[in-house]
Motif scaffolding. Sequence first.
Motif, short mmCIF file in Angstrom:
data_model
loop_
_atom_site.label_atom_id
_atom_site.label_comp_id
_atom_site.label_asym_id
_atom_site.label_seq_id
_atom_site.Cartn_x
_atom_site.Cartn_y
_atom_site.Cartn_z
N UNK A 79 0.88 -1.16 0.00
CA UNK A 79 0.00 0.00 0.00
C UNK A 79 0.92 1.21 0.00
N UNK A 80 0.36 2.40 0.07
CA UNK A 80 1.20 3.60 0.10
C UNK A 80 1.76 3.89 1.48
N UNK A 81 1.39 3.08 2.47
CA UNK A 81 1.87 3.29 3.83
C UNK A 81 3.22 2.59 4.03
N UNK A 82 3.98 3.01 5.02
CA UNK A 82 5.25 2.33 5.27
C UNK A 82 5.54 2.21 6.75
N UNK A 83 6.52 1.40 7.08
CA UNK A 83 6.91 1.20 8.47
C UNK A 83 6.21 0.01 9.10
N UNK A 84 6.69 -0.40 10.31
CA UNK A 84 6.18 -1.62 10.94
C UNK A 84 4.69 -1.55 11.31
N UNK A 85 4.16 -0.34 11.48
CA UNK A 85 2.74 -0.21 11.80
C UNK A 85 1.85 -0.41 10.58
N UNK A 86 2.45 -0.33 9.40
CA UNK A 86 1.67 -0.39 8.16
C UNK A 86 1.31 -1.82 7.75
N UNK A 87 2.04 -2.79 8.29
CA UNK A 87 1.80 -4.18 7.90
C UNK A 87 0.49 -4.71 8.43
N UNK A 88 -0.04 -5.70 7.73
CA UNK A 88 -1.26 -6.34 8.22
C UNK A 88 -1.36 -7.76 7.66
N UNK A 89 -2.06 -8.63 8.37
CA UNK A 89 -2.21 -10.00 7.88
C UNK A 89 -3.04 -10.01 6.60
N UNK A 130 4.00 7.17 -1.31
CA UNK A 130 4.76 5.95 -0.99
C UNK A 130 6.13 6.30 -0.42
N UNK A 131 6.75 5.30 0.19
CA UNK A 131 8.02 5.49 0.89
C UNK A 131 9.11 6.08 -0.02
N UNK A 132 9.63 7.27 0.32
CA UNK A 132 10.61 7.94 -0.54
C UNK A 132 11.93 7.17 -0.69
N UNK A 133 12.38 6.54 0.38
CA UNK A 133 13.64 5.80 0.31
C UNK A 133 13.51 4.60 -0.62
N UNK A 134 12.43 3.85 -0.43
CA UNK A 134 12.20 2.69 -1.28
C UNK A 134 12.17 3.09 -2.75
N UNK A 135 11.43 4.17 -3.04
CA UNK A 135 11.24 4.54 -4.45
C UNK A 135 12.44 5.24 -5.05
N UNK A 136 13.20 5.96 -4.23
CA UNK A 136 14.47 6.50 -4.74
C UNK A 136 15.35 5.34 -5.18
N UNK A 137 15.42 4.31 -4.34
CA UNK A 137 16.27 3.16 -4.68
C UNK A 137 15.78 2.43 -5.93
N UNK A 138 14.46 2.32 -6.09
CA UNK A 138 13.93 1.68 -7.29
C UNK A 138 14.41 2.46 -8.53
N UNK A 139 14.30 3.79 -8.45
CA UNK A 139 14.72 4.63 -9.59
C UNK A 139 16.20 4.42 -9.91
#
Lengths: 309, 309
Positions: free
Chosen positions: B128-138, B231-240
């Motif tokens: 999803x567009x959320x990030x971090x350990x609180x963003x996860x769900x079953x 979405x998470x800026x670090x993740x997407x910078x790395x994708x780029x």
Amino acid sequence: MTAQFDRIALIGIGLIGSSLAHDIKRLGLAKEVVIATRSAETLKRAEELALGDRYTTSSAEAVEGADLVIVSVPVGASESVAKEIAGSLKPGAIVTDVGSTKASVIAQMQPHMPPHVHFIPGHPLAGTEKSGPDAGFPGLFEGRWCIFTPVADTDPAALNTLRQFWETLGSKVDEMDPEHHDKVLAIVSHLPHIIAYNIVGTADDLETVTESEVIKYSASGFRDFTRLAASDPTMWRDVCLHNKDAILEMLARFSEDLAYLQRAIRWGEGDKIFELFTRTRAVRRSIIQAGQDVDAPDFGRPHALDKKP
Amino acid sequence: MTAQFDRIALIGIGLIGSSLAHDIKRLGLAKEVVIATRSAETLKRAEELALGDRYTTSSAEAVEGADLVIVSVPVGASESVAKEIAGSLKPGAIVTDVGSTKASVIAQMQPHMPPHVHFIPGHPLAGTEKSGPDAGFPGLFEGRWCIFTPVADTDPAALNTLRQFWETLGSKVDEMDPEHHDKVLAIVSHLPHIIAYNIVGTADDLETVTESEVIKYSASGFRDFTRLAASDPTMWRDVCLHNKDAILEMLARFSEDLAYLQRAIRWGEGDKIFELFTRTRAVRRSIIQAGQDVDAPDFGRPHALDKKP
């Protein structure tokens, strides 16, 4: 409850026109609703859906004796509708529209409006990607903005009457000059639709990635764009043709920014990329705080979609 | 029910890592889950959420004795994780990842993997567009695709074990070569995110339209883009940075197509515009037919959002 109008004429009965019909009936806003559309087939469908009280393929006939005329057609058809209805409008009638571009609609319609009617251009910012008389539903305008772009010397009483009409549907009414409206909508609505159409076209044309792969893996981002790119082609063609200057300005800015980002990707400038990706996150937060979108992850889409029947 | 693994190590505990943790616990897939992340703060939060059984800031310590190691970090961090864990991996362990780019992850990790472990690159197309350990769900992976891009001479038994793991989470597993994966994802995921970030940046920079207007009227199309752009800026910078070639190719095609569309708008070529806008509608229909998106108008967003508390 007294009906606000004796007779309302709806010219055009697509998503917006049919949603208006649902709300006018639900809220008892007219003693009689007359529906006109050029297509006999669409008119028949409107009648099957019982959207109004009378049905005709003649806009001129529909507006006879109407206190309120709402034109809900693709913006490119505004002038022909104005010409057709001009001679049949009742003195004192309010004539409004719902078009997504305003300077062009005013240029097309105002010269044909007789002096004895109140022409008030309007634009409800509401809709979905669906179109046609079956797409309408009650409550579409609830909580949404409706922007008036009044022409010079608009009668305050007529303006107030139209404002009350939209507020009864649950809308919040703003006023703007037409040129500013067209710039604002170019960025918040027209450019997003054009970009969405464009990226879906690009994906559709690839040779190295098959269309079935694009569809199969679309949930990883692409599918978000396909919703806007499924909007009514006639309506959006007309928006492009009738808000050309503002759209070209926004497209130029978008492309300039994209070239900057592309260069940063090519040269591995992670800091520039990170700066942009961080700034945009704040815009999302503001939109959610303003109540303009849901905060639920992924627009609140259900998970395990594939398992649905 | 017997646990599939004695010990699973989760390296990185953001949206994907924490969703894995939820599912592993819920489905009883490991006797012990060890969680590692570099940030002491994030680790503390993971512990508060009771996502695992043991917690450490040392990836090397986390992988000791683990049968399955899942690396869920921004793709740019893959090499440093590989170096850190290499000496502590248990013989026969399966090492996988969840990165959005695959050729780069393989180039970063494989040289460091000892011959006695099974390195199987993977990519669950979920999030999803959320990030971090609180963003996860079953259930995040339920009904979603997981793409493996196996390297040469991958042990079929290990591959099968990992496939069963993802299938137990409800995913459907595909295999692809890494270069093809990177091209497919460039169009279905990376380009959409980049375009979304870009248009939100463009809107944020205007002088003629205020930011508050952009936000206020965002529901007319713009808001759809702000979700991906959150979405998470670090993740997407790395994708780029790590799928540069495929992304630059897709960007070039997108810009070429946009120039064509822009020219059609400038010259009033309604037929060209209409042709594109009609073709894209069909793509949306295919995506809905394939069960890859909801058919509900407007992604099923509730109406009258503004009235919600």
